[in-house]
Design a protein around this motif. Structure first.
Motif, PDB file in Angstrom:
ATOM      1  N   UNK A  61     -24.412  24.578  15.605  1.00 23.69           N
ATOM      2  CA  UNK A  61     -24.707  26.332  14.193  1.00 23.69           C
ATOM      3  C   UNK A  61     -22.998  26.338  14.521  1.00 23.69           C
ATOM      4  N   UNK A  62     -23.222  27.559  13.706  1.00 27.55           N
ATOM      5  CA  UNK A  62     -21.400  27.860  13.832  1.00 27.55           C
ATOM      6  C   UNK A  62     -21.182  29.594  12.641  1.00 27.55           C
ATOM      7  N   UNK A  63     -21.256  30.791  13.515  1.00 22.55           N
ATOM      8  CA  UNK A  63     -20.371  31.358  12.134  1.00 22.55           C
ATOM      9  C   UNK A  63     -18.920  31.156  11.443  1.00 22.55           C
ATOM     10  N   UNK A  64     -18.998  31.145  10.636  1.00 22.51           N
ATOM     11  CA  UNK A  64     -17.638  31.023  10.139  1.00 22.51           C
ATOM     12  C   UNK A  64     -17.201  32.735   9.172  1.00 22.51           C
ATOM     13  N   UNK A  65     -15.972  32.963   9.165  1.00 21.34           N
ATOM     14  CA  UNK A  65     -15.482  33.870   8.143  1.00 21.34           C
ATOM     15  C   UNK A  65     -14.440  34.630   8.437  1.00 21.34           C
ATOM     16  N   UNK A  66     -13.842  34.442   6.523  1.00 23.17           N
ATOM     17  CA  UNK A  66     -12.471  34.116   6.382  1.00 23.17           C
ATOM     18  C   UNK A  66     -11.882  35.805   6.881  1.00 23.17           C
ATOM     19  N   UNK A  67     -10.417  35.733   7.130  1.00 24.70           N
ATOM     20  CA  UNK A  67      -9.985  37.124   7.756  1.00 24.70           C
ATOM     21  C   UNK A  67      -9.094  36.613   7.026  1.00 24.70           C
TER      22      UNK A  67
END
Length: 275
Positions: A190-196
């Motif tokens: 499981x990962x948390x992926x966030x655009x920036x």
């Protein structure tokens, strides 16, 4: 009165721990009223394969209330990486750092906090810090991914392969992460992926515009024994999107886990389920 010379050992006090357990249980009572249910997954020394599976499922319908933290630079934290933090209101006496909570809400799940069609994405949290006399923190998780490290040895032709296809897959064996043989199957984590977005270079003057900036993202991976990210590693989500690690940041004290600034190197290869 003068201070005695030499080493001084004070008795081990436990009152703060008793008080914190009372606080944790009280937060659990609040979560039972206003929280949402989810299942908690924890790596065990007897478990191999994917992180999220029946053998790692520890708690079912565990209630958690999460509140978004705005700005965390004053914490022992990865906040400078731009991740999503939550204050956790739940009974932390049941949880450990590295535990993964995935929402399982029959009322405010599908059609409320998830789309009303099949998806591989989820609402999740990694327990990152169980504080004393202050809020406890979790970090957002939202999808599954595999992790590949470029091979550290030459292939049969005598050349080093720096691409993902010639890399070593991250695998979980007896609860510990290791990198398997080239061509092997990576285990989903499981990962948390966030655009920036970041400032780009000035336009070329007077009239020619500068190049379009590359797509940058932040990725968080829960603490897994044996795993420390490195520059040049690859992450691939279930829909085929690939990312290369540019700036890794790994913490095993304070707010734990691995944060990475990553750059997308290709778009998704399929659209099924979104990931």
């Amino acid at each position: 009165m003068s201070t005695p010379a030499g080493q001084i050992t004070f008795p081990t006090l436990q009152e703060y721990a008793r008080i914190q357990r009372i606080i944790d249980r009280g937060r659990g009572l609040a979560a039972n009223v206003v929280g949402q249910p989810g299942n908690v997954y924890r790596l065990q020394s007897t478990v191999s394969g994917a992180f999220v599976q029946a053998d790692t499922e520890q708690l079912i319908n565990f209630m958690v209330l999460r509140k978004v933290v705005e700005g965390g630079l004053s914490m022992e934290t990865h906040e400078g990486m731009g991740l999503v933090y939550f204050m956790l209101v739940c009974d932390l006496t049941y949880l450990e750092t590295g535990d993964v909570w995935i929402q399982n809400d029959p009322f405010y799940g599908k059609g409320a906090t998830l789309v009303d069609y099949t998806t591989n994405e989820f609402v999740g949290i990694c327990v990152a810090h169980h504080a004393v006399a202050k809020p406890s923190y979790g970090i957002q998780l939202n999808r599954l991914a595999t992790y590949i490290r470029p091979s550290s040895a030459p292939d049969g032709t005598g050349y080093y392969q720096s691409g993902m296809n010639g890399g070593q897959p991250l695998q979980i064996v007896n609860g510990v992460a290791s990198f398997g043989a080239v061509g092997g199957t990576a285990d989903a984590i499981p990962v948390g992926l966030t655009p920036t977005s970041r400032p780009k270079k000035d336009q070329m003057k007077p009239y020619v515009p500068g190049m379009t900036g590359e797509a940058d993202y932040f990725c968080y991976v829960p603490p897994i024994p044996g795993f420390v990210p490195q520059e040049g590693d690859y992450i691939q989500t279930l829909n085929g999107s690939r990312y290369i690690v540019e700036i890794p940041w790994h913490l095993e004290a304070g707010i734990v886990g691995s944060s990475m600034s990553v750059r997308r190197v290709n778009v998704q290869t399929n659209s099924a389920g979104g990931a």
